[in-house]
Motif scaffolding. Structure first.
Motif, PDB file in Angstrom:
ATOM      1  N   GLN A 123      21.616   9.401 109.790  1.00  0.00           N
ATOM      2  CA  GLN A 123      22.104   9.275 108.418  1.00  0.00           C
ATOM      3  C   GLN A 123      20.999   9.676 107.451  1.00  0.00           C
ATOM      4  O   GLN A 123      19.905   9.147 107.493  1.00  0.00           O
ATOM      5  CB  GLN A 123      22.538   7.845 108.146  1.00  0.00           C
ATOM      6  CG  GLN A 123      23.086   7.625 106.743  1.00  0.00           C
ATOM      7  CD  GLN A 123      23.541   6.191 106.530  1.00  0.00           C
ATOM      8  OE1 GLN A 123      23.487   5.366 107.447  1.00  0.00           O
ATOM      9  NE2 GLN A 123      23.966   5.891 105.333  1.00  0.00           N
ATOM     10  N   VAL A 124      21.329  10.622 106.580  1.00  0.00           N
ATOM     11  CA  VAL A 124      20.346  11.097 105.619  1.00  0.00           C
ATOM     12  C   VAL A 124      20.142  10.049 104.525  1.00  0.00           C
ATOM     13  O   VAL A 124      21.095   9.501 103.983  1.00  0.00           O
ATOM     14  CB  VAL A 124      20.797  12.424 104.988  1.00  0.00           C
ATOM     15  CG1 VAL A 124      19.848  12.839 103.879  1.00  0.00           C
ATOM     16  CG2 VAL A 124      20.886  13.514 106.055  1.00  0.00           C
ATOM     17  N   GLN A 125      18.898   9.785 104.220  1.00  0.00           N
ATOM     18  CA  GLN A 125      18.562   8.884 103.120  1.00  0.00           C
ATOM     19  C   GLN A 125      17.504   9.525 102.244  1.00  0.00           C
ATOM     20  O   GLN A 125      16.589  10.182 102.740  1.00  0.00           O
ATOM     21  CB  GLN A 125      18.062   7.542 103.650  1.00  0.00           C
ATOM     22  CG  GLN A 125      19.141   6.716 104.329  1.00  0.00           C
ATOM     23  CD  GLN A 125      18.668   5.335 104.707  1.00  0.00           C
ATOM     24  OE1 GLN A 125      17.526   5.155 105.092  1.00  0.00           O
ATOM     25  NE2 GLN A 125      19.542   4.351 104.574  1.00  0.00           N
ATOM     26  N   LEU A 126      17.650   9.330 100.955  1.00  0.00           N
ATOM     27  CA  LEU A 126      16.687   9.813  99.975  1.00  0.00           C
ATOM     28  C   LEU A 126      16.221   8.615  99.149  1.00  0.00           C
ATOM     29  O   LEU A 126      17.046   7.841  98.660  1.00  0.00           O
ATOM     30  CB  LEU A 126      17.324  10.853  99.053  1.00  0.00           C
ATOM     31  CG  LEU A 126      17.929  12.085  99.730  1.00  0.00           C
ATOM     32  CD1 LEU A 126      18.607  12.975  98.702  1.00  0.00           C
ATOM     33  CD2 LEU A 126      16.861  12.861 100.480  1.00  0.00           C
ATOM     34  N   ALA A 127      14.922   8.501  98.989  1.00  0.00           N
ATOM     35  CA  ALA A 127      14.374   7.357  98.263  1.00  0.00           C
ATOM     36  C   ALA A 127      13.378   7.838  97.220  1.00  0.00           C
ATOM     37  O   ALA A 127      12.325   8.378  97.572  1.00  0.00           O
ATOM     38  CB  ALA A 127      13.704   6.386  99.227  1.00  0.00           C
ATOM     39  N   GLU A 128      13.736   7.639  95.947  1.00  0.00           N
ATOM     40  CA  GLU A 128      12.861   8.051  94.850  1.00  0.00           C
ATOM     41  C   GLU A 128      11.913   6.924  94.465  1.00  0.00           C
ATOM     42  O   GLU A 128      12.221   5.745  94.638  1.00  0.00           O
ATOM     43  CB  GLU A 128      13.676   8.427  93.596  1.00  0.00           C
ATOM     44  CG  GLU A 128      14.721   9.483  93.780  1.00  0.00           C
ATOM     45  CD  GLU A 128      16.102   8.910  93.940  1.00  0.00           C
ATOM     46  OE1 GLU A 128      17.075   9.593  93.578  1.00  0.00           O
ATOM     47  OE2 GLU A 128      16.216   7.763  94.429  1.00  0.00           O
ATOM     48  N   SER A 129      10.796   7.314  93.886  1.00  0.00           N
ATOM     49  CA  SER A 129       9.853   6.357  93.316  1.00  0.00           C
ATOM     50  C   SER A 129       9.029   7.075  92.263  1.00  0.00           C
ATOM     51  O   SER A 129       9.066   8.307  92.168  1.00  0.00           O
ATOM     52  CB  SER A 129       8.944   5.763  94.391  1.00  0.00           C
ATOM     53  OG  SER A 129       8.162   6.764  94.994  1.00  0.00           O
ATOM     54  N   GLY A 130       8.303   6.288  91.468  1.00  0.00           N
ATOM     55  CA  GLY A 130       7.378   6.875  90.511  1.00  0.00           C
ATOM     56  C   GLY A 130       7.820   6.832  89.062  1.00  0.00           C
ATOM     57  O   GLY A 130       7.068   7.248  88.180  1.00  0.00           O
TER      58      GLY A 130
END
Length: 119
Positions: free
Chosen positions: A1-8
């Motif tokens: 399962q593709v996951q994308l996690a942003e931060s900053g």
């Protein structure tokens, strides 16, 4: 399962800088492109920048050219958006997205990170 996690994301004064990161997981991405989009209050989501997984074909919306830089670290499965000379109109939730290079549809999206630029 593709996951994308942003931060900053965060709060910064006009003229300041922030660097957003987005870590992708769940598959190999050699034939994908990653992009950044943003949505300001009361406005539609808009394209900001995109880059191929190889690091080529960087593209920007006109309003951020010369101020924002998109880059990718394949070893870390991470795409960055370096944002300089920030303006209050850059205030938005920023989302990273992923698509196959064979498609124009962005299939996978992160949860978003808030960027607020004060005047």
């Amino acid at each position: 399962q593709v996951q994308l996690a942003e931060s900053g994301g965060g709060l910064v004064q006009a003229g300041g800088s922030l660097r957003l990161s987005c870590v992708a997981s769940g598959r190999t991405f050699s034939r994908y492109a990653m992009g950044w989009f943003r949505q300001a209050p009361g406005k539609e989501r808009e394209f900001v920048a995109a880059i191929n997984w190889s690091g080529g074909n960087a593209d920007y919306t006109d309003s951020v050219k010369g101020r924002f830089t998109i880059s990718i670290d394949n070893a870390k499965n991470t795409v960055y958006l370096q944002m300089n000379s920030l303006k209050p109109e850059d205030t938005a939730i920023y989302y990273c997205a992923l698509r196959s290079i064979a498609s124009t549809q962005w299939h996978y999206w992160g949860q978003g990170t808030q960027v607020t630029v004060s005047s």
